[in-house]
Design an enzyme around this catalytic site. Structure first.
Site, PDB file in Angstrom:
ATOM      1  N   SER A 148      -1.386  -6.040   9.187  1.00  0.00           N
ATOM      2  CA  SER A 148      -0.953  -7.024   8.203  1.00  0.00           C
ATOM      3  C   SER A 148       0.313  -7.724   8.656  1.00  0.00           C
ATOM      4  O   SER A 148       1.267  -7.090   9.114  1.00  0.00           O
ATOM      5  CB  SER A 148      -0.710  -6.323   6.863  1.00  0.00           C
ATOM      6  N   ARG A 174       1.087 -12.294  -1.956  1.00  0.00           N
ATOM      7  CA  ARG A 174      -0.318 -12.389  -1.534  1.00  0.00           C
ATOM      8  C   ARG A 174      -1.100 -13.379  -2.388  1.00  0.00           C
ATOM      9  O   ARG A 174      -0.793 -13.602  -3.559  1.00  0.00           O
ATOM     10  CB  ARG A 174      -0.987 -11.017  -1.660  1.00  0.00           C
ATOM     11  N   HIS A 180     -10.668  -4.006  12.210  1.00  0.00           N
ATOM     12  CA  HIS A 180      -9.618  -4.616  11.389  1.00  0.00           C
ATOM     13  C   HIS A 180      -9.251  -5.939  12.061  1.00  0.00           C
ATOM     14  O   HIS A 180      -8.284  -6.029  12.811  1.00  0.00           O
ATOM     15  CB  HIS A 180      -8.419  -3.681  11.301  1.00  0.00           C
ATOM     16  N   ARG A 220       0.822  -1.203   0.000  1.00  0.00           N
ATOM     17  CA  ARG A 220       0.000   0.000   0.000  1.00  0.00           C
ATOM     18  C   ARG A 220       0.863   1.263   0.000  1.00  0.00           C
ATOM     19  O   ARG A 220       2.036   1.228   0.361  1.00  0.00           O
ATOM     20  CB  ARG A 220      -0.916   0.012   1.232  1.00  0.00           C
ATOM     21  N   LYS A 233      -8.837  -1.936   0.588  1.00  0.00           N
ATOM     22  CA  LYS A 233      -8.609  -1.089   1.753  1.00  0.00           C
ATOM     23  C   LYS A 233      -9.333   0.251   1.636  1.00  0.00           C
ATOM     24  O   LYS A 233      -9.711   0.849   2.650  1.00  0.00           O
ATOM     25  CB  LYS A 233      -7.119  -0.875   1.969  1.00  0.00           C
ATOM     26  N   LYS A 293      -3.531 -12.566  11.455  1.00  0.00           N
ATOM     27  CA  LYS A 293      -4.998 -12.594  11.429  1.00  0.00           C
ATOM     28  C   LYS A 293      -5.528 -13.705  10.526  1.00  0.00           C
ATOM     29  O   LYS A 293      -6.380 -14.495  10.929  1.00  0.00           O
ATOM     30  CB  LYS A 293      -5.560 -11.254  10.928  1.00  0.00           C
ATOM     31  N   THR A 294      -5.019 -13.743   9.309  1.00  0.00           N
ATOM     32  CA  THR A 294      -5.513 -14.730   8.347  1.00  0.00           C
ATOM     33  C   THR A 294      -5.070 -16.138   8.729  1.00  0.00           C
ATOM     34  O   THR A 294      -5.862 -17.086   8.724  1.00  0.00           O
ATOM     35  CB  THR A 294      -5.030 -14.380   6.932  1.00  0.00           C
ATOM     36  N   ASP A 334     -10.292 -10.499   7.631  1.00  0.00           N
ATOM     37  CA  ASP A 334      -9.642  -9.182   7.705  1.00  0.00           C
ATOM     38  C   ASP A 334     -10.527  -8.029   8.186  1.00  0.00           C
ATOM     39  O   ASP A 334     -10.045  -7.143   8.874  1.00  0.00           O
ATOM     40  CB  ASP A 334      -9.074  -8.830   6.328  1.00  0.00           C
TER      41      ASP A 334
END
Length: 527
Positions: free
Chosen positions: A233, A317, A215, A55, A196, A237-238, A252
């Site tokens: 990130s 990703r 988030h 990003r 995002k 989390k994932t 997410d």
């Protein structure tokens, strides 16, 4: 699903050449025919994102206009841009768009129909459209009647702003105009900006409906007991929510309303550096036809993804629809969470791998949002950098932090939710000296917290952060639970612990409005 060609469009964009709501096979065909990438041996579509592999937070703007002027937390995260600046960029973008082929999608953000937001996405690249289709909740013939007053995302990687003429930082831009219900993205091929920017929309709109945008990832067990995982990130989390023994709600972005929680998306966006079938089988198996691989090196002879190759970026990703995860919860709706996990990747290596938080500590650590930015997730980040990201999502929060924190505190108190802080970062020393916490240990600790296995375990309070550490945890060596025991040099540990505690204290000075009991829930101030 909508039939190809179905469209809902406004007059400003009606003259464009747009292929609407193409199926996944058609989008893959288009992307390959246009030279945008290749199919892999798994059937996934693989591509690269040019010079931007993460990003661009310094290139994000919100149009400063009357409807939002007093509600936005203006500053380096939410940079203002004038309506005249926006208009001149948009006018040139419209001229750029004419005569080119575009791809369009009608979709929604928000699995709960009471809070869903209609989203229209126009993309210059076919693979960006595939990405959007797999990450958002697609409109169907059954719900198209609720597709009213959508926000439109225009994604044009080949169009650049003129920094001098437009008075912005660079040729790259992500601009939200709330009054015109428009998002413009240009000068970057990184598709993550699409998802995002939609998340930022929801983070602004949902609090007005008494919904907490979060988030976080979410999953549930077979009885419906729900857990949330907050974190920036790369903190897990994932990975941690994709548990074969639990059902995934989302990886997410979620909302927490009076009705329970709901996924904002229809897909997952997993980091896949060093991905393996053994450690992350659900994610590994989800990467098949219809999935998108970004910046993953593909073996030229076999077409097999080489997940341990970071030569392009650490931020490799995989994007795929949530139904590719076995036993995913569809639609992504769950009840009020019994457990919340705050994930932090501590580059100092001094936070315990798991700690139970009081309600006041939960508020303190939520507002602090301590973690490390990991390599590749943002432009210019090449190694872990300690940072404080308010509410574990500062780059995506248009409103002042206290609005989100207040909503969280109210819900924790109302539903008796237990909160844990989990360090997925370093142990035995800081980054460069220690080692990353073993995923197997983190999984075991999280499982124990969610299943209630820690409820009757004795806890001890460590001296530097006043965090409560369990004396033991199933399937985890006891020495691992107290970070001081993992350092070969106890004095070096104490120095680093004091240093991080001081950083917490310095960072929290900006929250002058916070109640004293929450302020005192943080690390004690030492002379």
């Amino acid at each position: 699903m909508l039939k190809e060609g179905t469209q809902v469009i406004d007059k400003h964009l009606s003259s464009l050449d747009v292929a609407w709501n193409l199926s996944v096979p058609r989008l893959v065909e288009q992307a390959i025919a246009r030279g945008e990438g290749q199919l892999t041996a798994t059937g996934a579509f693989a591509t690269t994102t040019g010079k931007f592999t993460g990003r661009s937070p310094k290139d994000k703007y919100i149009v400063d206009e009357p409807s939002v002027h007093s509600a936005i937390d203006w500053g380096p995260v939410n940079q203002p841009i004038s309506e005249s600046q926006f208009d001149q960029i948009y006018e040139r973008l419209l001229r750029y768009m004419k005569g080119r082929q575009w791809f369009g999608l009608n979709a929604f953000a928000g699995a709960d129909p009471a809070y869903r937001l209609p989203i229209r996405v126009l993309t210059e690249y076919a693979w960006h459209q595939l990405f959007a289709r797999q990450l958002l909740i697609n409109a169907t013939d059954d719900n198209l009647d609720s597709f009213r007053e959508p926000f439109t995302v225009v994604d044009a990687p080949g169009f650049y702003a003129d920094p001098e003429r437009d008075d912005i930082r660079s040729g790259t831009f992500i601009i939200i105009h709330f009054a015109k219900r428009l998002i413009l993205i240009g000068g970057t091929e990184y598709a993550g900006e699409i998802k995002k920017s939609v998340f930022s929309l929801m983070n602004y709109l949902l609090p007005d409906q008494n919904v907490l945008p979060m988030h976080c990832s979410a999953n549930m067990d077979s009885s419906g007991r729900t857990a949330l995982f907050f974190g920036l990130s790369g903190t897990g989390k994932t990975t941690l929510s994709a548990d074969p023994n639990r059902r995934l709600i989302g990886d997410d972005e979620h909302g927490w309303s009076d009705r329970g929680i709901f996924n904002m998306e229809g897909g997952c966006y997993a980091k896949c550096i060093n991905l393996s079938r053994e450690k992350e089988p659900q994610i590994y198996n989800a990467i098949r036809f219809g999935s998108v691989l970004e910046n993953v090196i593909i073996d030229r002879e076999t077409g097999v993804p080489v997940y341990d190759d970071s030569s392009l970026t650490e931020n490799t990703r995989a994007a795929y629809p949530i139904e590719y995860i076995e036993q995913a919860v569809i639609p992504g709706i769950g009840r009020h969470p019994e457990v919340i996990v705050f994930l932090t990747a501590d580059a100092f290596g001094v936070l315990p791998p798991i700690a139970r938080l009081s309600t006041d500590q939960a508020m303190y650590y939520f507002l602090s949002g301590y973690t490390s930015k990991l390599a590749g997730t943002e432009r210019g980040v090449t190694q872990p950098e300690a940072t404080f990201s308010t509410c574990f999502g500062a780059p995506f929060l248009p409103r002042p932090a206290q609005e989100y924190a207040q909503l969280l505190g109210e819900r924790i108190a109302q539903h008796g939710t237990q909160v844990y802080l989990v360090n997925t970062g370093w142990t035995g020393g800081p980054y460069g000296t220690g080692e990353r916490m073993k995923l197997a240990y983190t999984r075991a600790m999280v499982r124990a917290a969610i299943d209630g296995a820690l409820e009757d375990v004795p806890f001890e309070r460590e001296p530097y952060f006043h965090l409560s550490i369990p004396s033991h945890c199933p399937d985890v060596p006891s020495d691992v639970l107290n970070p001081k025991h993992t350092w070969s040099d106890p004095e070096a540990y104490e120095r680093k612990a004091r240093e991080l505690a001081a950083r917490f204290h310095d960072n929290f000075q900006r929250f002058s409005y916070v109640a004293e009991k929450i302020r005192k829930a943080g690390p004690p101030v030492r002379g």
